[in-house]
Write a protein that holds these residues in place. Structure first.
Motif, PDB file in Angstrom:
ATOM      1  N   PHE A  35     106.213  63.304  56.388  1.00 52.71           N
ATOM      2  CA  PHE A  35     104.858  62.814  56.591  1.00 52.71           C
ATOM      3  C   PHE A  35     103.998  63.191  55.401  1.00 52.71           C
ATOM      4  CE2 PHE A  35     105.192  67.010  58.410  1.00 52.71           C
ATOM      5  CZ  PHE A  35     104.029  67.652  58.027  1.00 52.71           C
ATOM      6  N   ARG A  36     102.855  62.547  55.298  1.00 52.71           N
ATOM      7  CA  ARG A  36     101.925  62.797  54.204  1.00 52.71           C
ATOM      8  C   ARG A  36     100.650  63.437  54.713  1.00 52.71           C
ATOM      9  NH1 ARG A  36     102.777  61.680  49.438  1.00 52.71           N
ATOM     10  NH2 ARG A  36     104.363  60.281  48.700  1.00 52.71           N
ATOM     11  N   SER A  54      99.745  56.590  67.567  1.00 53.43           N
ATOM     12  CA  SER A  54      98.605  56.224  66.741  1.00 53.43           C
ATOM     13  C   SER A  54      97.438  57.130  67.121  1.00 53.43           C
ATOM     14  CB  SER A  54      98.250  54.749  66.936  1.00 53.43           C
ATOM     15  OG  SER A  54      97.985  54.490  68.292  1.00 53.43           O
ATOM     16  N   GLU A  96      94.158  53.172  60.034  1.00 49.01           N
ATOM     17  CA  GLU A  96      95.289  52.627  60.785  1.00 49.01           C
ATOM     18  C   GLU A  96      96.602  53.356  60.513  1.00 49.01           C
ATOM     19  OE1 GLU A  96      94.973  50.203  56.988  1.00 49.01           O
ATOM     20  OE2 GLU A  96      93.560  50.957  58.463  1.00 49.01           O
ATOM     21  N   PHE A  97      96.674  54.162  59.450  1.00 48.15           N
ATOM     22  CA  PHE A  97      97.885  54.911  59.134  1.00 48.15           C
ATOM     23  C   PHE A  97      97.885  56.317  59.734  1.00 48.15           C
ATOM     24  CE2 PHE A  97      97.337  51.941  55.536  1.00 48.15           C
ATOM     25  CZ  PHE A  97      98.460  51.172  55.762  1.00 48.15           C
ATOM     26  N   THR A  98      96.722  56.803  60.140  1.00 51.70           N
ATOM     27  CA  THR A  98      96.600  58.144  60.704  1.00 51.70           C
ATOM     28  C   THR A  98      97.352  58.202  62.030  1.00 51.70           C
ATOM     29  OG1 THR A  98      94.400  58.306  59.720  1.00 51.70           O
ATOM     30  CG2 THR A  98      94.970  59.943  61.395  1.00 51.70           C
ATOM     31  N   VAL A  99      98.186  59.216  62.177  1.00 51.71           N
ATOM     32  CA  VAL A  99      98.979  59.354  63.397  1.00 51.71           C
ATOM     33  C   VAL A  99      98.898  60.777  63.926  1.00 51.71           C
ATOM     34  CG1 VAL A  99     100.615  57.521  62.815  1.00 51.71           C
ATOM     35  CG2 VAL A  99     101.110  59.853  62.137  1.00 51.71           C
ATOM     36  N   ASP A 115      98.198  62.163  57.806  1.00 53.86           N
ATOM     37  CA  ASP A 115      97.761  60.896  57.209  1.00 53.86           C
ATOM     38  C   ASP A 115      98.703  59.750  57.524  1.00 53.86           C
ATOM     39  OD1 ASP A 115      95.373  61.790  56.058  1.00 53.86           O
ATOM     40  OD2 ASP A 115      96.427  62.564  54.304  1.00 53.86           O
ATOM     41  N   SER A 116     100.006  60.002  57.452  1.00 54.13           N
ATOM     42  CA  SER A 116     100.987  58.962  57.768  1.00 54.13           C
ATOM     43  C   SER A 116     102.357  59.604  57.931  1.00 54.13           C
ATOM     44  CB  SER A 116     101.047  57.890  56.676  1.00 54.13           C
ATOM     45  OG  SER A 116     101.504  58.454  55.463  1.00 54.13           O
ATOM     46  N   SER A 118     106.439  58.999  57.192  1.00 52.25           N
ATOM     47  CA  SER A 118     107.282  58.201  56.292  1.00 52.25           C
ATOM     48  C   SER A 118     108.586  57.814  56.958  1.00 52.25           C
ATOM     49  CB  SER A 118     107.572  58.970  55.010  1.00 52.25           C
ATOM     50  OG  SER A 118     106.375  59.350  54.381  1.00 52.25           O
TER      51      SER A 118
END
Length: 172
Positions: A35-36, A54, A96-99, A115-116, A118
């Motif tokens: 993840f980032r 999400s 929309e990428f935040t999880v 943040d996201s 991968s």
């Protein structure tokens, strides 16, 4: 070829979630969810991950530290949600990428905001290097090592140790 699959599911509340299912694992390899947070790429033990959701605004708790975003009701379980970005000294916008990565740590369910996400990587012992002994914004005791996959460098986190630490403020 990865031995882990991410399976998309839709929960009763119409939010999308990814359930993590593991299958056969090679005895000398470890699997990490990557993840980032900001510009950095991290990895955590896939066995601690329950699901990926999400981001939805949690219910705020009065007098909670800034990094504790609140709680969510996850199929009848009240889950605290912590913004890992803030705990790692970063900031981030909610897009929309935040999880939220839902973890099962020490018998407790906790959500961490990143943040996201991968992918899931399988790293052999040879691909994992010892953690560097340098001053950093994050306590290095929560870094288990550095994973190298091609040109990618992953910071491997001891997410269980991090969540269990007094600084995280969630587990007594």
């Amino acid at each position: 070829m990865s031995s882990t699959e991410l399976v998309a599911q839709t929960s009763a509340s119409s939010s999308h979630a990814l359930q993590v299912q593991t299958s056969r694992v090679l005895p000398d390899a470890n699997q990490f969810l990557t993840f980032r947070v900001g510009a950095e790429e991290y990895g955590m033990d896939i066995l601690r991950v329950q699901e990926i959701r999400s981001y939805e605004q949690p219910t705020r708790i009065a007098n909670a530290p800034e990094f504790v975003k609140g709680v969510v009701n996850l199929r009848g379980v009240i889950v605290p949600v912590v913004d890992l970005r803030l705990r790692l000294g970063q900031s981030g916008e909610y897009n929309e990428f935040t999880v939220v990565v839902v973890l099962n740590v020490l018998g407790r369910v906790v959500g961490v905001v990143v943040d996201s996400v991968s992918d899931v990587l399988e790293l052999s012992a040879e691909e994992i290097k010892p953690r560097p002994e340098i001053a950093a914004a994050m306590d290095s005791r929560f870094i288990t090592g550095l994973g190298k996959v091609g040109e990618r460098m992953l910071i491997l986190l001891d997410i269980e140790g991090m969540v269990a630490s007094p600084e995280f403020g969630l587990v007594n």
